[in-house]
Design a protein around this motif. Structure first.
Motif, PDB file in Angstrom:
ATOM      1  N   ASP A 231      -4.019  -8.800   3.338  1.00  0.00           N
ATOM      2  CA  ASP A 231      -4.081  -8.211   4.668  1.00  0.00           C
ATOM      3  C   ASP A 231      -4.341  -9.234   5.764  1.00  0.00           C
ATOM      4  OD1 ASP A 231      -3.817  -5.181   4.293  1.00  0.00           O
ATOM      5  OD2 ASP A 231      -5.280  -5.710   2.761  1.00  0.00           O
TER       6      ASP A 231
ATOM      7  N   ASP B  69      -8.671   3.005   5.644  1.00  0.00           N
ATOM      8  CA  ASP B  69      -8.818   1.606   6.045  1.00  0.00           C
ATOM      9  C   ASP B  69      -8.317   0.706   4.914  1.00  0.00           C
ATOM     10  OD1 ASP B  69     -11.301   0.340   4.463  1.00  0.00           O
ATOM     11  OD2 ASP B  69     -11.725   2.451   4.872  1.00  0.00           O
ATOM     12  N   TYR B  70      -7.956  -0.537   5.250  1.00  0.00           N
ATOM     13  CA  TYR B  70      -7.270  -1.410   4.297  1.00  0.00           C
ATOM     14  C   TYR B  70      -8.142  -1.805   3.112  1.00  0.00           C
ATOM     15  CZ  TYR B  70      -9.848  -5.309   6.410  1.00  0.00           C
ATOM     16  OH  TYR B  70     -10.845  -6.150   6.845  1.00  0.00           O
TER      17      TYR B  70
ATOM     18  N   GLY C 274       0.053  -9.809   6.004  1.00  0.00           N
ATOM     19  CA  GLY C 274      -0.182  -8.997   7.198  1.00  0.00           C
ATOM     20  C   GLY C 274      -0.101  -9.817   8.470  1.00  0.00           C
TER      21      GLY C 274
ATOM     22  N   GLU D 223      -2.839   5.248   0.659  1.00  0.00           N
ATOM     23  CA  GLU D 223      -3.691   4.096   0.982  1.00  0.00           C
ATOM     24  C   GLU D 223      -3.596   3.736   2.451  1.00  0.00           C
ATOM     25  OE1 GLU D 223      -3.513   2.020  -3.471  1.00  0.00           O
ATOM     26  OE2 GLU D 223      -2.099   1.412  -1.905  1.00  0.00           O
ATOM     27  N   LEU D 224      -2.416   3.900   3.032  1.00  0.00           N
ATOM     28  CA  LEU D 224      -2.247   3.590   4.449  1.00  0.00           C
ATOM     29  C   LEU D 224      -2.969   4.586   5.350  1.00  0.00           C
ATOM     30  CD1 LEU D 224       1.515   2.560   4.500  1.00  0.00           C
ATOM     31  CD2 LEU D 224      -0.450   1.076   4.973  1.00  0.00           C
TER      32      LEU D 224
ATOM     33  N   ALA E 198       0.260  -6.004  11.186  1.00  0.00           N
ATOM     34  CA  ALA E 198      -0.867  -5.487  11.965  1.00  0.00           C
ATOM     35  C   ALA E 198      -0.981  -6.331  13.235  1.00  0.00           C
ATOM     36  CB  ALA E 198      -2.163  -5.553  11.152  1.00  0.00           C
TER      37      ALA E 198
ATOM     38  N   PRO F  22       0.826  -1.223   0.000  1.00  0.00           N
ATOM     39  CA  PRO F  22       0.000   0.000   0.000  1.00  0.00           C
ATOM     40  C   PRO F  22       0.853   1.264   0.000  1.00  0.00           C
ATOM     41  CG  PRO F  22      -0.057  -1.083   2.151  1.00  0.00           C
ATOM     42  CD  PRO F  22       0.635  -2.019   1.223  1.00  0.00           C
TER      43      PRO F  22
ATOM     44  N   ARG G 268     -10.493  -8.775  10.651  1.00  0.00           N
ATOM     45  CA  ARG G 268     -10.562  -8.592   9.207  1.00  0.00           C
ATOM     46  C   ARG G 268     -11.326  -9.708   8.487  1.00  0.00           C
ATOM     47  NH1 ARG G 268      -4.416  -6.241   8.011  1.00  0.00           N
ATOM     48  NH2 ARG G 268      -4.780  -4.235   9.066  1.00  0.00           N
TER      49      ARG G 268
ATOM     50  N   TRP H  11     -10.190   0.337   1.568  1.00  0.00           N
ATOM     51  CA  TRP H  11     -10.464   1.534   0.766  1.00  0.00           C
ATOM     52  C   TRP H  11      -9.923   1.393  -0.651  1.00  0.00           C
ATOM     53  CZ3 TRP H  11      -6.964   5.332  -1.141  1.00  0.00           C
ATOM     54  CH2 TRP H  11      -7.572   6.499  -1.643  1.00  0.00           C
ATOM     55  N   ARG H  12      -8.676   0.953  -0.771  1.00  0.00           N
ATOM     56  CA  ARG H  12      -8.072   0.845  -2.104  1.00  0.00           C
ATOM     57  C   ARG H  12      -8.680  -0.287  -2.921  1.00  0.00           C
ATOM     58  NH1 ARG H  12      -2.102  -1.928  -2.102  1.00  0.00           N
ATOM     59  NH2 ARG H  12      -2.512  -3.744  -0.790  1.00  0.00           N
TER      60      ARG H  12
ATOM     61  N   HIS I 189      -7.306  -8.062  -1.383  1.00  0.00           N
ATOM     62  CA  HIS I 189      -7.447  -7.673   0.017  1.00  0.00           C
ATOM     63  C   HIS I 189      -7.050  -8.800   0.969  1.00  0.00           C
ATOM     64  CE1 HIS I 189     -11.142  -8.930  -1.968  1.00  0.00           C
ATOM     65  NE2 HIS I 189     -11.632  -9.396  -0.834  1.00  0.00           N
TER      66      HIS I 189
END
Length: 274
Positions: A134, A109-110, A138, A105-106, A144, A101, A152, A112-113, A131
């Motif tokens: 993440d 929220d993850y 991630g 983008e950071l 995270a 990201p 998530r 969004w992009r 996604h």
């Protein structure tokens, strides 16, 4: 839907709530296909049929198809796109490759992009990675906190359900390759100067976490294979099997969607082109 497509979808699908064990799924499985050359010819024919169905989807303009390709490095995401969608008109297909990201983008929220590049109505959108990074990289690389990762899974399920309820059909493919096959493909990138650019030293670092990634994939499959967006685990050690399986499922899904050319409100017979 053909018998082969139905069988493929049933065999490769991760049923909602199923605890998928990747070690029980053979990445070299070719049992559902016959001769390799004939299968490649059939895949090319499927690609042409996908183009015809996509033309109808584009003309209808009311629904979309999102194809998510997720897999470890060298699993064949690019190759799948070239093989399955090589005959499809460019106006009706979008491909988005997700990298790390950006700073902008950071700041969001993850998801969004991700939402920003979902396919518009009438088109097929293809995600090369997605996604799900993440809850994969991630999770493994601790980008995270554990509590955030845990949240998530349901957030992603809710996001995908919203897309489906608003007219987007979702196909999710996990490209399943063995550690030995990945080794051969990484080495091939080093040995062939035309493929050196595809080699990323970071791939070797990720390879050191192979078992952790496999565990993260199994959790992802278990937690995020839903009735509205189930996962399919594709045997990907053999490229021709991978391509044939995905092409069959994409074509069958578009047939089930059954997009229609719109009926015009005027009579074509009333007009004549001089």
């Amino acid at each position: 839907m053909t018998d082969l497509a139905k069988t493929l979808m049933e065999k490769l699908r991760v049923d909602p709530g199923e605890k998928a064990r990747l070690r029980d799924r053979d990445p070299r499985d070719k049992s559902l296909f016959g001769d390799e050359e004939q299968t490649k010819e059939n895949t090319a024919a499927l690609a042409r049929e996908i183009d015809t169905l996509q033309d109808r989807l584009y003309a209808e303009g009311s629904r979309a198809l999102l194809v998510i390709l997720q897999g470890t490095d060298t699993s064949g995401k690019d190759g799948t796109i070239r093989s399955v969608f090589n005959a499809t008109g460019p106006l009706g297909v979008s491909v988005h490759a997700f990298g790390p990201p950006t700073k902008l983008e950071l700041e969001h929220d993850y998801l969004w992009r991700v939402h920003a590049v979902c396919p518009r109505r009438g088109t097929i959108g293809i995600f090369n990675r997605s996604h799900y990074e993440d809850v994969l990289i991630g999770k493994v690389r601790k980008f995270a906190p554990d509590a955030a990762i845990e949240q998530r899974y349901e957030q992603i399920n809710a996001f995908e359900k919203m897309l489906v309820e608003n007219g987007t059909t979702i196909l999710k493919f996990m490209l399943h390759i063995s550690k030995d096959e990945q080794k051969e493909r990484l080495q091939a990138r080093l040995d062939d100067h035309t493929k050196n650019w595809k080699f990323n030293p970071g791939d070797l670092e990720d390879r050191e976490h192979w078992d952790e990634y496999q565990e993260a994939y199994e959790t992802m499959l278990h937690r995020c294979s839903t009735p509205w967006a189930p996962w399919h685990v594709i045997p990907a050690d053999r490229k021709w099997v991978r391509n044939a399986a995905i092409a069959s499922i994409v074509k069958a899904t578009l047939e089930e969607m059954n997009p229609q050319y719109p009926k015009v409100s005027w009579n074509p017979g009333d007009f004549h082109v001089e």
